[in-house]
Design an enzyme around this catalytic site. Sequence first.
Site, PDB file in Angstrom:
ATOM      1  N   ARG A 253       0.849  -1.196   0.000  1.00 58.39           N
ATOM      2  CA  ARG A 253       0.000   0.000   0.000  1.00 58.39           C
ATOM      3  C   ARG A 253       0.875   1.233   0.000  1.00 58.39           C
ATOM      4  O   ARG A 253       1.762   1.358   0.845  1.00 58.39           O
ATOM      5  CB  ARG A 253      -0.853   0.037   1.285  1.00 58.39           C
ATOM      6  CG  ARG A 253      -2.124  -0.722   1.195  1.00 58.39           C
ATOM      7  CD  ARG A 253      -3.160  -0.299   2.202  1.00 58.39           C
ATOM      8  NE  ARG A 253      -2.714  -0.234   3.585  1.00 58.39           N
ATOM      9  CZ  ARG A 253      -3.486   0.182   4.575  1.00 58.39           C
ATOM     10  NH1 ARG A 253      -4.718   0.577   4.337  1.00 58.39           N
ATOM     11  NH2 ARG A 253      -3.047   0.215   5.808  1.00 58.39           N
TER      12      ARG A 253
ATOM     13  N   ASP B 211       3.954  -6.646  10.474  1.00 60.81           N
ATOM     14  CA  ASP B 211       5.024  -6.364  11.442  1.00 60.81           C
ATOM     15  C   ASP B 211       4.966  -7.328  12.621  1.00 60.81           C
ATOM     16  O   ASP B 211       5.993  -7.811  13.093  1.00 60.81           O
ATOM     17  CB  ASP B 211       4.904  -4.932  11.971  1.00 60.81           C
ATOM     18  CG  ASP B 211       5.446  -3.911  10.981  1.00 60.81           C
ATOM     19  OD1 ASP B 211       6.187  -4.300  10.058  1.00 60.81           O
ATOM     20  OD2 ASP B 211       5.108  -2.717  11.130  1.00 60.81           O
TER      21      ASP B 211
ATOM     22  N   THR C 204      -1.189   7.541  -0.382  1.00 68.15           N
ATOM     23  CA  THR C 204      -2.499   7.438  -1.041  1.00 68.15           C
ATOM     24  C   THR C 204      -3.289   6.225  -0.544  1.00 68.15           C
ATOM     25  O   THR C 204      -4.497   6.136  -0.763  1.00 68.15           O
ATOM     26  CB  THR C 204      -2.330   7.285  -2.569  1.00 68.15           C
ATOM     27  OG1 THR C 204      -1.651   6.034  -2.800  1.00 68.15           O
ATOM     28  CG2 THR C 204      -1.514   8.417  -3.164  1.00 68.15           C
TER      29      THR C 204
ATOM     30  N   ASP D 283      -0.307  -3.530  13.156  1.00 72.65           N
ATOM     31  CA  ASP D 283       0.177  -3.918  11.821  1.00 72.65           C
ATOM     32  C   ASP D 283       0.449  -5.417  11.822  1.00 72.65           C
ATOM     33  O   ASP D 283       1.400  -5.896  12.463  1.00 72.65           O
ATOM     34  CB  ASP D 283       1.443  -3.128  11.466  1.00 72.65           C
ATOM     35  CG  ASP D 283       1.843  -3.391  10.019  1.00 72.65           C
ATOM     36  OD1 ASP D 283       2.005  -4.583   9.653  1.00 72.65           O
ATOM     37  OD2 ASP D 283       1.970  -2.435   9.247  1.00 72.65           O
TER      38      ASP D 283
HETATM   39  N1  URA Z   1      -3.145  -3.557   7.863  1.00 70.82           N
HETATM   40  C1  URA Z   1      -2.758  -3.950   9.105  1.00 70.82           C
HETATM   41  O1  URA Z   1      -1.820  -4.733   9.243  1.00 70.82           O
HETATM   42  N2  URA Z   1      -3.447  -3.490  10.174  1.00 70.82           N
HETATM   43  C2  URA Z   1      -4.489  -2.640  10.067  1.00 70.82           C
HETATM   44  O2  URA Z   1      -5.074  -2.266  11.083  1.00 70.82           O
HETATM   45  C3  URA Z   1      -4.864  -2.225   8.766  1.00 70.82           C
HETATM   46  C4  URA Z   1      -4.187  -2.694   7.683  1.00 70.82           C
END
Ligand code: URA
Length: 209
Positions: free
Chosen positions: A104, A203, A108, A200
């Site tokens: 991503r 991560d 944007t 995330d």
């Molecule tokens: N991607 C993620 O890893 N966590 C989120 O909260 C949104 C997108």
Amino acid sequence: MNKKLVIMSHPLINHKMAKIRDKATNAKEFRESVSEIGALLTYEVTRDLDTKEVEIETPIGKADCHILDMPVVLVPVLRAGLGMVDGIHNIVPTAKIGHLGMYRDEETLEPHVYYAKFPENLKKSLVIVLDPMLATGGTVSKAIDILKERGAKKIKYVGIVGCPEGVKRLQTDHPDVPIYLAALDSHLTDQGYIYPGLGDCGDRLFGTK
Ligand code: URA
């Protein structure tokens, strides 16, 4: 067109959800729980797989049985989708695995493809797109665009946590694709995170932060 949305609330799934939402959970436990939630969701996702009747010899006599009669392709969206593959693959070991590398744009939030490799015969397969977080829905929607361009006809999306924004986008872009989640959260934050979500996912799976 039926817009199917399944939020799989089950004691085992809910218990593991608490684990992965907890910021104190370490990467090993997080990875194991994500994989196990993937496996538990598979039970519902594969409910309508084609089967065929076969006669099996037991040690005692003949039994009429049903075995899978439809190829299954798992398509994890890199990188977080990889965390769901092993759990599902353990349950459906004959599944083939495609890979879709997407990121991503942090400003944007638009998805970009950097890698795509799929097994043959997408047309005849149940194609299961895996991405744990249904946030804006843009990434999963684009993944499904690509799979449809490559001939996939029966596609399902399986994630772990979604939000209304992502569900709406996916149901608008691909009303034919059923959505399976373990939880539907409140909303998307301005930074593109699901609230309260789990942070995330990539991560946390791979220890990159
Ligand atoms: N991607 C993620 O890893 N966590 C989120 O909260 C949104 C997108």
